[in-house]
Design a protein around this motif. Structure first.
Motif, PDB file in Angstrom:
ATOM      1  N   ILE A  15       0.781  -1.211  -0.123  1.00  0.00           N
ATOM      2  CA  ILE A  15       0.230   0.102   0.049  1.00  0.00           C
ATOM      3  C   ILE A  15       0.755   1.421  -0.090  1.00  0.00           C
ATOM      4  CG2 ILE A  15      -1.922   1.224   1.218  1.00  0.00           C
ATOM      5  CD1 ILE A  15      -2.639  -1.352   2.632  1.00  0.00           C
ATOM      6  N   PRO A  16       0.935   1.965  -1.174  1.00  0.00           N
ATOM      7  CA  PRO A  16       1.875   3.346  -1.036  1.00  0.00           C
ATOM      8  C   PRO A  16       1.230   4.123   0.192  1.00  0.00           C
ATOM      9  CG  PRO A  16       0.837   2.949  -3.349  1.00  0.00           C
ATOM     10  CD  PRO A  16       0.244   1.831  -2.307  1.00  0.00           C
ATOM     11  N   LYS A  17       2.239   4.725   0.651  1.00  0.00           N
ATOM     12  CA  LYS A  17       1.835   5.769   1.942  1.00  0.00           C
ATOM     13  C   LYS A  17       0.997   6.888   1.351  1.00  0.00           C
ATOM     14  CE  LYS A  17       6.220   6.092   3.135  1.00  0.00           C
ATOM     15  NZ  LYS A  17       7.446   6.822   4.123  1.00  0.00           N
ATOM     16  N   ALA A  18       0.789   7.252   0.299  1.00  0.00           N
ATOM     17  CA  ALA A  18       0.060   8.074  -0.288  1.00  0.00           C
ATOM     18  C   ALA A  18      -1.354   7.778  -0.310  1.00  0.00           C
ATOM     19  CB  ALA A  18       0.408   8.378  -1.707  1.00  0.00           C
ATOM     20  N   LYS A  19      -1.732   6.562  -0.504  1.00  0.00           N
ATOM     21  CA  LYS A  19      -3.371   6.168  -0.423  1.00  0.00           C
ATOM     22  C   LYS A  19      -3.767   6.564   0.988  1.00  0.00           C
ATOM     23  CE  LYS A  19      -4.354   3.406  -3.774  1.00  0.00           C
ATOM     24  NZ  LYS A  19      -5.042   4.233  -4.785  1.00  0.00           N
ATOM     25  N   PHE A  20      -3.256   6.749   1.906  1.00  0.00           N
ATOM     26  CA  PHE A  20      -3.451   7.110   3.518  1.00  0.00           C
ATOM     27  C   PHE A  20      -4.028   8.502   3.186  1.00  0.00           C
ATOM     28  CE2 PHE A  20      -1.559   3.369   4.568  1.00  0.00           C
ATOM     29  CZ  PHE A  20      -2.859   2.359   5.265  1.00  0.00           C
ATOM     30  N   LYS A  81      -3.257   4.664  15.412  1.00  0.00           N
ATOM     31  CA  LYS A  81      -4.666   5.087  15.754  1.00  0.00           C
ATOM     32  C   LYS A  81      -5.090   5.676  14.411  1.00  0.00           C
ATOM     33  CE  LYS A  81      -4.863   6.078  20.740  1.00  0.00           C
ATOM     34  NZ  LYS A  81      -4.834   7.252  21.736  1.00  0.00           N
ATOM     35  N   PHE A  82      -4.396   6.533  13.712  1.00  0.00           N
ATOM     36  CA  PHE A  82      -4.772   7.194  12.612  1.00  0.00           C
ATOM     37  C   PHE A  82      -5.066   5.988  11.432  1.00  0.00           C
ATOM     38  CE2 PHE A  82      -3.952   8.647   8.264  1.00  0.00           C
ATOM     39  CZ  PHE A  82      -4.985   9.795   8.174  1.00  0.00           C
ATOM     40  N   ILE A  83      -4.384   4.878  11.334  1.00  0.00           N
ATOM     41  CA  ILE A  83      -4.506   3.986  10.301  1.00  0.00           C
ATOM     42  C   ILE A  83      -6.061   3.386  10.611  1.00  0.00           C
ATOM     43  CG2 ILE A  83      -4.049   1.966   9.232  1.00  0.00           C
ATOM     44  CD1 ILE A  83      -1.114   2.681   9.695  1.00  0.00           C
ATOM     45  N   ASP A  84      -6.151   3.140  12.206  1.00  0.00           N
ATOM     46  CA  ASP A  84      -7.235   2.338  12.375  1.00  0.00           C
ATOM     47  C   ASP A  84      -8.516   3.319  12.218  1.00  0.00           C
ATOM     48  OD1 ASP A  84      -7.439  -0.370  13.749  1.00  0.00           O
ATOM     49  OD2 ASP A  84      -5.761   0.390  14.865  1.00  0.00           O
ATOM     50  N   SER A  85      -8.388   4.402  12.312  1.00  0.00           N
ATOM     51  CA  SER A  85      -9.430   5.637  12.444  1.00  0.00           C
ATOM     52  C   SER A  85      -9.828   5.601  10.681  1.00  0.00           C
ATOM     53  CB  SER A  85      -9.159   7.074  12.676  1.00  0.00           C
ATOM     54  OG  SER A  85      -8.301   7.567  11.928  1.00  0.00           O
ATOM     55  N   VAL A  86      -9.204   5.513   9.696  1.00  0.00           N
ATOM     56  CA  VAL A  86      -9.414   5.591   8.234  1.00  0.00           C
ATOM     57  C   VAL A  86      -9.879   4.019   7.790  1.00  0.00           C
ATOM     58  CG1 VAL A  86      -8.204   7.922   7.972  1.00  0.00           C
ATOM     59  CG2 VAL A  86      -7.030   5.426   7.313  1.00  0.00           C
ATOM     60  N   TYR A 107      -7.509  -2.778  20.878  1.00  0.00           N
ATOM     61  CA  TYR A 107      -8.872  -3.118  21.558  1.00  0.00           C
ATOM     62  C   TYR A 107      -9.904  -2.035  20.919  1.00  0.00           C
ATOM     63  CZ  TYR A 107     -12.688  -3.910  24.552  1.00  0.00           C
ATOM     64  OH  TYR A 107     -13.958  -4.123  25.167  1.00  0.00           O
ATOM     65  N   LYS A 108     -10.431  -2.511  19.799  1.00  0.00           N
ATOM     66  CA  LYS A 108     -11.203  -1.588  19.141  1.00  0.00           C
ATOM     67  C   LYS A 108     -12.824  -1.611  19.419  1.00  0.00           C
ATOM     68  CE  LYS A 108     -10.742   0.256  14.452  1.00  0.00           C
ATOM     69  NZ  LYS A 108     -10.431   0.030  13.040  1.00  0.00           N
ATOM     70  N   VAL A 109     -13.368  -0.623  20.030  1.00  0.00           N
ATOM     71  CA  VAL A 109     -14.587  -0.526  20.431  1.00  0.00           C
ATOM     72  C   VAL A 109     -15.393  -0.024  19.422  1.00  0.00           C
ATOM     73  CG1 VAL A 109     -16.230   0.167  22.411  1.00  0.00           C
ATOM     74  CG2 VAL A 109     -13.635  -0.360  22.574  1.00  0.00           C
ATOM     75  N   THR A 110     -16.725  -0.713  19.370  1.00  0.00           N
ATOM     76  CA  THR A 110     -17.789  -0.186  18.219  1.00  0.00           C
ATOM     77  C   THR A 110     -18.518   0.746  18.969  1.00  0.00           C
ATOM     78  OG1 THR A 110     -17.623  -2.279  17.001  1.00  0.00           O
ATOM     79  CG2 THR A 110     -19.358  -0.854  16.585  1.00  0.00           C
ATOM     80  N   THR A 111     -18.614   1.853  18.448  1.00  0.00           N
ATOM     81  CA  THR A 111     -19.254   3.035  19.096  1.00  0.00           C
ATOM     82  C   THR A 111     -20.615   3.208  18.166  1.00  0.00           C
ATOM     83  OG1 THR A 111     -18.204   4.848  17.683  1.00  0.00           O
ATOM     84  CG2 THR A 111     -17.764   4.255  20.149  1.00  0.00           C
ATOM     85  N   ASN A 112     -20.716   2.724  17.105  1.00  0.00           N
ATOM     86  CA  ASN A 112     -21.888   2.716  16.113  1.00  0.00           C
ATOM     87  C   ASN A 112     -21.966   1.670  15.341  1.00  0.00           C
ATOM     88  OD1 ASN A 112     -23.847   3.455  14.307  1.00  0.00           O
ATOM     89  ND2 ASN A 112     -23.940   5.596  14.838  1.00  0.00           N
ATOM     90  N   SER A 118     -15.977   2.817  15.014  1.00  0.00           N
ATOM     91  CA  SER A 118     -15.247   2.260  16.272  1.00  0.00           C
ATOM     92  C   SER A 118     -14.113   3.126  16.593  1.00  0.00           C
ATOM     93  CB  SER A 118     -14.956   0.838  15.848  1.00  0.00           C
ATOM     94  OG  SER A 118     -14.311   0.574  14.583  1.00  0.00           O
ATOM     95  N   LYS A 119     -13.579   3.006  17.626  1.00  0.00           N
ATOM     96  CA  LYS A 119     -12.482   3.604  18.100  1.00  0.00           C
ATOM     97  C   LYS A 119     -11.563   2.709  18.930  1.00  0.00           C
ATOM     98  CE  LYS A 119     -14.361   5.763  22.541  1.00  0.00           C
ATOM     99  NZ  LYS A 119     -13.648   5.027  23.353  1.00  0.00           N
ATOM    100  N   VAL A 120     -10.117   2.933  18.721  1.00  0.00           N
ATOM    101  CA  VAL A 120      -9.195   2.237  19.715  1.00  0.00           C
ATOM    102  C   VAL A 120      -9.201   2.539  21.091  1.00  0.00           C
ATOM    103  CG1 VAL A 120      -7.009   1.186  19.773  1.00  0.00           C
ATOM    104  CG2 VAL A 120      -8.016   1.276  17.583  1.00  0.00           C
TER     105      VAL A 120
END
Length: 218
Positions: A15-20, A81-86, A107-112, A118-120
């Motif tokens: 995955i090229p870094k630019a993809k993020f 955290k950033f990768i997990d958020s996107v 430990y990723k918690v589903t908020t909706n 979800s957030k870690v």
């Protein structure tokens, strides 16, 4: 790399870094994390009902395995955290530096559930290991179970419990409680060392004994 996973799960795509950076709002500080810490990112495996004989969970529909080649042996948790958020799926990270590997998982918690938001809450990781020592065990009847067991595998002693009915959420809360108490004990011990007045030392020692007693009971 060999993780002991079924061949059908292998993805092995760089995955090229630019993809993020594309199609998402990225701050300059988040972009700096990629530049500073990341050499390459590979999407190594995809654990899903289409690649393994497991049904989707209520919260976990896919587990992605990303290998990140690092520029140094440290990683900033904000990067993960950033990768997990996107990425709307659960992620197991394999960090590599100089031929040694660490497994990290949030430990990723589903908020909706409907919106798959979800957030870690916190991350757990192994020590640095040889490539052959990083084995991913898929244990459970569905992907919720597999994910929970992966978190426990990677966290090791931190989430182990004598209580077989303790949920992962309860284990994580207990771990947080232990961490908070350990910090309080450490701060108090430093204060006692610096305190000149005997009566204050005695007071603080009483409090210290109390905290240590609570810690032993958890």
């Amino acid at each position: 790399m060999m993780l002991g996973l079924p061949k059908a799960t292998e993805f092995n795509r760089r995955i090229p870094k630019a993809k993020f950076y594309e199609n998402i709002t990225i701050t300059s500080s988040s972009k700096r994390l990629f530049v500073e810490y990341v050499k390459n990112i590979y999407w190594r495996n995809k654990i899903a009902s289409t690649t393994v004989n497991l049904s989707e969970g209520q919260y976990v529909t896919e587990i992605e395995i990303f290998e990140i080649n690092l520029n140094s042996p440290q990683v900033d948790i904000d990067l993960l955290k950033f990768i997990d958020s996107v990425i709307p799926y659960h992620i197991l990270y394999i960090l590599e530096f100089n031929g040694k590997y660490q497994a990290w998982i949030g430990y990723k918690v589903t908020t909706n559930i409907e919106k798959k938001i979800s957030k870690v809450d916190r991350y757990y990781h192994t020590s640095w290991l040889e490539e052959t020592e990083i084995i991913v065990k898929l244990e459970g009847l569905n992907l919720d179970d597999v994910y929970e067991n992966l978190v426990r595998q990677i966290a090791g002693d931190k989430l182990q419990s004598d209580n077989s009915t303790e949920s992962l959420k309860q284990s994580v809360e207990r771990d947080k409680e232990i961490e908070t108490l350990q910090k309080q004990i450490s701060i108090l011990q430093n204060k006692i060392r610096k305190e000149k007045q005997l009566n204050k030392q005695i007071e603080m020692n009483t409090e210290l004994k109390k905290l240590k007693s609570i810690l032993e009971q958890i």
